[in-house]
Design an enzyme around this catalytic site. Structure first.
Site, mmCIF file in Angstrom:
data_model
loop_
_atom_site.group_PDB
_atom_site.id
_atom_site.type_symbol
_atom_site.label_atom_id
_atom_site.label_comp_id
_atom_site.label_asym_id
_atom_site.label_seq_id
_atom_site.Cartn_x
_atom_site.Cartn_y
_atom_site.Cartn_z
ATOM 1 N NE ARG A 22 -11.007 -9.740 -2.069
ATOM 2 C CZ ARG A 22 -11.298 -8.830 -2.990
ATOM 3 N NH1 ARG A 22 -11.574 -9.187 -4.236
ATOM 4 N NH2 ARG A 22 -11.364 -7.556 -2.661
ATOM 5 C CE LYS A 41 -3.988 -1.840 2.558
ATOM 6 N NZ LYS A 41 -5.000 -1.619 1.502
HETATM 7 N N1 BES Z 1 -8.186 -3.647 4.327
HETATM 8 C C1 BES Z 1 -8.336 -3.237 2.977
HETATM 9 C C2 BES Z 1 -9.639 -2.483 2.735
HETATM 10 C C3 BES Z 1 -9.782 -1.148 3.397
HETATM 11 C C4 BES Z 1 -9.485 0.016 2.721
HETATM 12 C C5 BES Z 1 -10.297 -1.040 4.682
HETATM 13 C C6 BES Z 1 -9.662 1.237 3.317
HETATM 14 C C7 BES Z 1 -10.470 0.184 5.287
HETATM 15 C C8 BES Z 1 -10.161 1.329 4.596
HETATM 16 C C9 BES Z 1 -8.339 -4.454 2.057
HETATM 17 O O1 BES Z 1 -7.572 -5.520 2.475
HETATM 18 C C10 BES Z 1 -7.816 -4.004 0.745
HETATM 19 O O2 BES Z 1 -6.683 -3.658 0.688
HETATM 20 N N2 BES Z 1 -8.670 -4.039 -0.265
HETATM 21 C C11 BES Z 1 -8.280 -3.627 -1.575
HETATM 22 C C12 BES Z 1 -8.871 -4.614 -2.544
HETATM 23 C C13 BES Z 1 -8.365 -4.448 -3.941
HETATM 24 C C14 BES Z 1 -6.904 -4.847 -4.019
HETATM 25 C C15 BES Z 1 -9.203 -5.280 -4.864
HETATM 26 C C16 BES Z 1 -8.848 -2.243 -1.819
HETATM 27 O O3 BES Z 1 -9.955 -1.949 -1.381
HETATM 28 O O4 BES Z 1 -8.153 -1.447 -2.444
HETATM 29 MN MN MN Z 2 -5.586 -5.402 1.845
#
Ligand code: BES
Ligand code: MN
Ligand code: ZN
Length: 493
Positions: free
Chosen positions: A349, A275
């Site tokens: 997931r 990230k």
């Molecule tokens: N934990 C994150 C989602 C999230 C984002 C929670 C912002 C709280 C605030 C999750 O694991 C994630 O990184 N999701 C990705 C999915 C994508 C790679 C398809 C996302 O939402 O960008």
């Molecule tokens: Mn994630």
């Protein structure tokens, strides 16, 4: 916070601070013999929903908080308005120099007012107590100089309806216990709150209670069970993953359990699909789903709810590293389906799919999973509602109604087959992400739906509701879950 009920006349409430609706303020003033002071304040202020007018009195109650709209605009006062009024009043109470406060409900005795119905009294009592608990919650475990805690020690609700208010106090207290547990867990820093810490906290729920057992599945056991997806997430981490299972057997023997499954990523760096740095600190809250389901177990235990409940926390840390999963790795899930990991940041997931398959063995009456799953959920609904997905309309309605009643709203989103296509993989059975960014929260739910065919299922994506950036964990959607459990318990009991 301690909660209590009061009946009888408002003048004998023996409290430091009374909270009264504006439409009842004149009656209360008469009962207390302070008509003049109250009249001046009422004339000098304008009522509105969410407004609080303060009256300072020379003898106890030394404070009067007059809440809400003017009488003419507020004949009955809706529950939603009362929630806003009480939120404002609780904020004021948390900063007042009083130890004891009493909230007058609609039917309190100020001289012959008609009584409100028992359900409304119950609801308003719950709202009042929840608002105060929320306003007075603090997390100061890591402050070397502890901030002075709120002076307020006890809140009472004043009503003629003793049974309804007693029930409300018991439920509010149990939910408050669960919420404090869930919020504390969420607010812990990720160097402390790793999967083993979550397991230790969960074990405390079972202490000294023969109806509660806590078991923890470690990585070797996961490997035996074939949880290749779960294990793929923790590969880059030095701290081992844990799947924590809290069994609460308070219902009829043989009654099918309600199973709650929570995403417990104690820190989500994204893994090899790292990230961006800005905002990454929020990813300590990526275990709030797990915290909420454990908090629900705590609340069910505290209120001795007659339900069979199983809370599963899928806890792991998502880190990059030389052993971490790579984009394009293929793993085999416990269900036998293979998954091509095209983005290591779609890790929630991956832990959930194996936890959901594991849940099948309990022959659940229903399964609700809770996860801070996608940034797309935040884009879609912001912080006002969690996203709900379901493969069963009755269960969807039950959870949505529970959320409405609890003031912890959820909003149903589509789970149409049309959205499934983007999960087709060239090399495996499923990809863990869609091709683009479109409908990200829905696509994540579609992924989970491939693992939930054996039971009625609801998925709650709480990425936007579980915490407030810079403020901390909200405990959501625990209020909705608890409301759902209360309803389920009364239906089966
Ligand atoms: N934990 C994150 C989602 C999230 C984002 C929670 C912002 C709280 C605030 C999750 O694991 C994630 O990184 N999701 C990705 C999915 C994508 C790679 C398809 C996302 O939402 O960008
Ligand atoms: Mn994630
Ligand atoms: Zn995550």
């Amino acid at each position: 916070m301690r909660y209590a009920t009061r009946t009888g006349n408002v003048a004998s409430a023996a409290t430091d601070c009374l909270v009264v609706a504006r439409r009842a303020a004149t009656d209360v003033a008469a009962a207390l013999g302070v008509e003049e002071q109250v009249r001046l304040v009422l004339e000098g202020t304008k009522g509105r929903v969410g407004g609080v007018a303060r009256v300072y009195l020379p003898s106890p109650p030394s404070r009067l908080l007059i809440i809400g709209a003017d009488a003419k605009d507020d004949a009955n006062g809706s529950l939603a308005d009362f929630r806003r009024d009480m939120t404002a009043a609780a904020g004021a109470l948390a900063n007042l120099d009083v130890r004891h406060a009493t909230v007058c409900l609609d039917d309190f005795d100020a001289g012959g007012k008609p009584g409100a119905d028992a359900d409304i009294t119950y609801r308003k009592a719950r709202i009042a107590l929840a608002a105060v608990a929320h306003a007075t919650y603090r997390f100061s475990a890591y402050k070397s100089k502890k901030p002075s805690p709120a002076k307020l020690r006890q809140v009472a609700v004043l009503s003629r309806r003793r049974a309804a208010t007693r029930r409300a106090v018991a439920h509010a207290q149990a939910l408050d216990d669960g919420l404090a547990f869930a919020k504390d867990l969420g607010n812990q820093p990720p160097n402390v709150c790793n999967p083993s810490f979550v397991a230790r906290e969960a074990r405390k729920l079972g202490r000294g209670n023969s109806n509660v057992t806590v078991s923890v599945i470690d990585e070797p056991k996961m490997a035996e069970l074939g949880m290749g997806a779960f294990l793929s997430v923790t590969r880059g981490s030095a701290t081992p993953a844990k799947m924590i299972i809290v069994h609460v057997s308070q219902g009829k023997r043989g009654d099918q359990p309600i199973v709650l499954v929570g995403k417990g990523i104690t820190f989500d760096t994204g893994g090899i699909n790292l990230k961006p740095g800005s905002g990454m600190e929020e990813m300590k809250f990526d275990m709030c789903g797990a915290a909420a389901v454990l908090g629900a177990a705590k609340a069910a235990i505290a209120s001795e709810l007659p339900v069979n409940l199983i809370a599963i926390a899928a806890a792991a840390e998502n880190m990059p590293g030389s052993r971490a999963s790579r984009p394009s790795d293929i793993v085999t899930t416990m269900s036998g389906q293979t998954v091509e990991i095209l983005n290591t940041d779609a890790e929630g997931r991956l832990v959930l799919c194996d936890a959901l398959t594991y849940a099948e063995r309990f022959k659940p009456a229903s399964v609700i999973d809770v996860a801070t799953l996608t940034g797309a959920q935040v884009v879609a609904l912001g912080s006002h509602a969690s996203a709900l997905y379901a493969n069963d309309d009755d269960l969807a309605d039950a959870v949505a109604d529970a959320g409405d009643a609890a003031g912890d709203r959820v909003w149903r989103m589509p789970l149409w087959d049309d959205y499934q296509k983007v999960l087709d993989s060239t090399f495996a059975d499923i990809r863990n992400v869609g091709a683009g960014r479109a409908a990200g929260s829905i696509v994540a739910a579609c992924f989970l739906s491939r693992f939930t065919k054996a039971f009625p299922w609801v998925h709650l994506d709480v990425a936007g509701t579980a915490y407030v950036a810079g403020r901390g964990s909200s405990g959501r959607p625990l209020p909705a879950l608890f409301e759902y459990l209360l309803k389920a318990a009364s239906a089966s009991g």
